[in-house]
Scaffold this motif. Structure first.
Motif, PDB file in Angstrom:
ATOM      1  N   ASP A 141       0.834  -1.195   0.000  1.00 37.00           N
ATOM      2  CA  ASP A 141       0.000   0.000   0.000  1.00 37.00           C
ATOM      3  C   ASP A 141       0.873   1.250   0.000  1.00 37.00           C
ATOM      4  O   ASP A 141       1.960   1.264   0.578  1.00 37.00           O
ATOM      5  CB  ASP A 141      -0.909   0.031   1.236  1.00 37.00           C
ATOM      6  N   THR A 142       0.360   2.315  -0.649  1.00 39.69           N
ATOM      7  CA  THR A 142       0.995   3.632  -0.610  1.00 39.69           C
ATOM      8  C   THR A 142      -0.089   4.680  -0.446  1.00 39.69           C
ATOM      9  O   THR A 142      -1.284   4.397  -0.641  1.00 39.69           O
ATOM     10  CB  THR A 142       1.770   3.941  -1.912  1.00 39.69           C
ATOM     11  N   LYS A 143       0.298   5.894  -0.120  1.00 38.72           N
ATOM     12  CA  LYS A 143      -0.655   6.996   0.012  1.00 38.72           C
ATOM     13  C   LYS A 143      -1.355   7.256  -1.319  1.00 38.72           C
ATOM     14  O   LYS A 143      -2.543   7.516  -1.360  1.00 38.72           O
ATOM     15  CB  LYS A 143       0.068   8.255   0.491  1.00 38.72           C
ATOM     16  N   ARG A 144      -0.620   7.171  -2.409  1.00 42.45           N
ATOM     17  CA  ARG A 144      -1.178   7.424  -3.731  1.00 42.45           C
ATOM     18  C   ARG A 144      -2.087   6.298  -4.189  1.00 42.45           C
ATOM     19  O   ARG A 144      -3.080   6.518  -4.887  1.00 42.45           O
ATOM     20  CB  ARG A 144      -0.051   7.620  -4.733  1.00 42.45           C
ATOM     21  N   GLY A 145      -1.724   5.078  -3.866  1.00 45.26           N
ATOM     22  CA  GLY A 145      -2.532   3.934  -4.270  1.00 45.26           C
ATOM     23  C   GLY A 145      -2.607   3.788  -5.772  1.00 45.26           C
ATOM     24  O   GLY A 145      -1.609   3.871  -6.471  1.00 45.26           O
ATOM     25  N   GLY A 147      -4.074   5.812  -7.859  1.00 46.74           N
ATOM     26  CA  GLY A 147      -4.278   7.096  -8.543  1.00 46.74           C
ATOM     27  C   GLY A 147      -3.353   7.221  -9.735  1.00 46.74           C
ATOM     28  O   GLY A 147      -2.142   7.084  -9.601  1.00 46.74           O
ATOM     29  N   GLY A 148      -3.912   7.539 -10.886  1.00 43.84           N
ATOM     30  CA  GLY A 148      -3.134   7.615 -12.116  1.00 43.84           C
ATOM     31  C   GLY A 148      -2.834   9.038 -12.544  1.00 43.84           C
ATOM     32  O   GLY A 148      -2.590   9.900 -11.703  1.00 43.84           O
ATOM     33  N   SER A 151      -3.448  12.438 -10.585  1.00 46.73           N
ATOM     34  CA  SER A 151      -4.016  12.139  -9.269  1.00 46.73           C
ATOM     35  C   SER A 151      -3.307  12.828  -8.115  1.00 46.73           C
ATOM     36  O   SER A 151      -3.855  12.927  -7.019  1.00 46.73           O
ATOM     37  CB  SER A 151      -4.014  10.624  -9.031  1.00 46.73           C
ATOM     38  N   THR A 152      -2.114  13.358  -8.338  1.00 50.22           N
ATOM     39  CA  THR A 152      -1.410  14.036  -7.238  1.00 50.22           C
ATOM     40  C   THR A 152      -1.678  15.529  -7.230  1.00 50.22           C
ATOM     41  O   THR A 152      -1.091  16.260  -6.445  1.00 50.22           O
ATOM     42  CB  THR A 152       0.109  13.780  -7.320  1.00 50.22           C
ATOM     43  N   GLY A 153      -2.562  16.004  -8.101  1.00 47.47           N
ATOM     44  CA  GLY A 153      -2.934  17.421  -8.097  1.00 47.47           C
ATOM     45  C   GLY A 153      -2.207  18.217  -9.161  1.00 47.47           C
ATOM     46  O   GLY A 153      -1.302  17.730  -9.830  1.00 47.47           O
TER      47      GLY A 153
END
Length: 155
Positions: A141-145, A147-148, A151-153
């Motif tokens: 698991d990671t904080k980003r998961g 998200g493609g 996804s980080t803004g």
């Protein structure tokens, strides 16, 4: 240890042109020149808008095992004239021994002529790590998961 890239000229190549070279002491990339066949040297070759072509360099290389050569655009040529590489960075593997050609594309709306001896791209010699691949039951698991793209803004 400084890796040594061995170079041989094609039979038809102009051996008076400089080898790939770093233009400044802090340069990461060595500039590569167009080494055109004799019948094209006087006129160069012209890339029409959106045309792709392989630019000959007149050389073949032997890259040390454990390294690769990345071929990248020259920023000035790309910014000022719209000449760039369609597959950047292009990778040359250490076991390739064929002619070194640079894939170019003209992204401008004007024809552009490559002249004999023009600096058309730059090469980076970089270490390569070959990974092992393993099938597992789950990924960590990671904080980003999952998200493609984006996804980080935005900022």
């Amino acid at each position: 240890m400084t890796p040594v890239v061995k170079i041989v000229f094609e039979d038809w190549a102009d051996r008076d042109l400089p080898l790939p070279a770093y233009e400044t002491a802090g340069a990461a990339g060595a500039d590569i020149r167009a080494n055109l066949p004799p019948e094209m040297r006087a006129t160069g070759f012209t890339l029409a808008p959106m045309q792709r072509a392989i630019c000959p360099t007149g050389i073949r290389v032997e890259i040390p095992l454990g390294f690769e050569m990345q071929v990248r655009p020259r920023s000035g040529l790309a910014t000022k004239s719209g000449i760039t590489l369609p597959n950047t960075p292009g990778t040359i593997d250490s076991d390739y021994r064929g002619p070194l050609g640079v894939a170019l594309i003209n992204l401008s709306d004007q024809p552009y002529t490559i002249q004999h001896g023009d600096r058309v791209a730059q090469m980076i010699v970089a270490p390569v790590v070959q990974a092992a691949f393993a099938v597992v039951e789950a990924l960590g698991d990671t904080k980003r998961g999952a998200g493609g793209f984006g996804s980080t803004g935005r900022s």
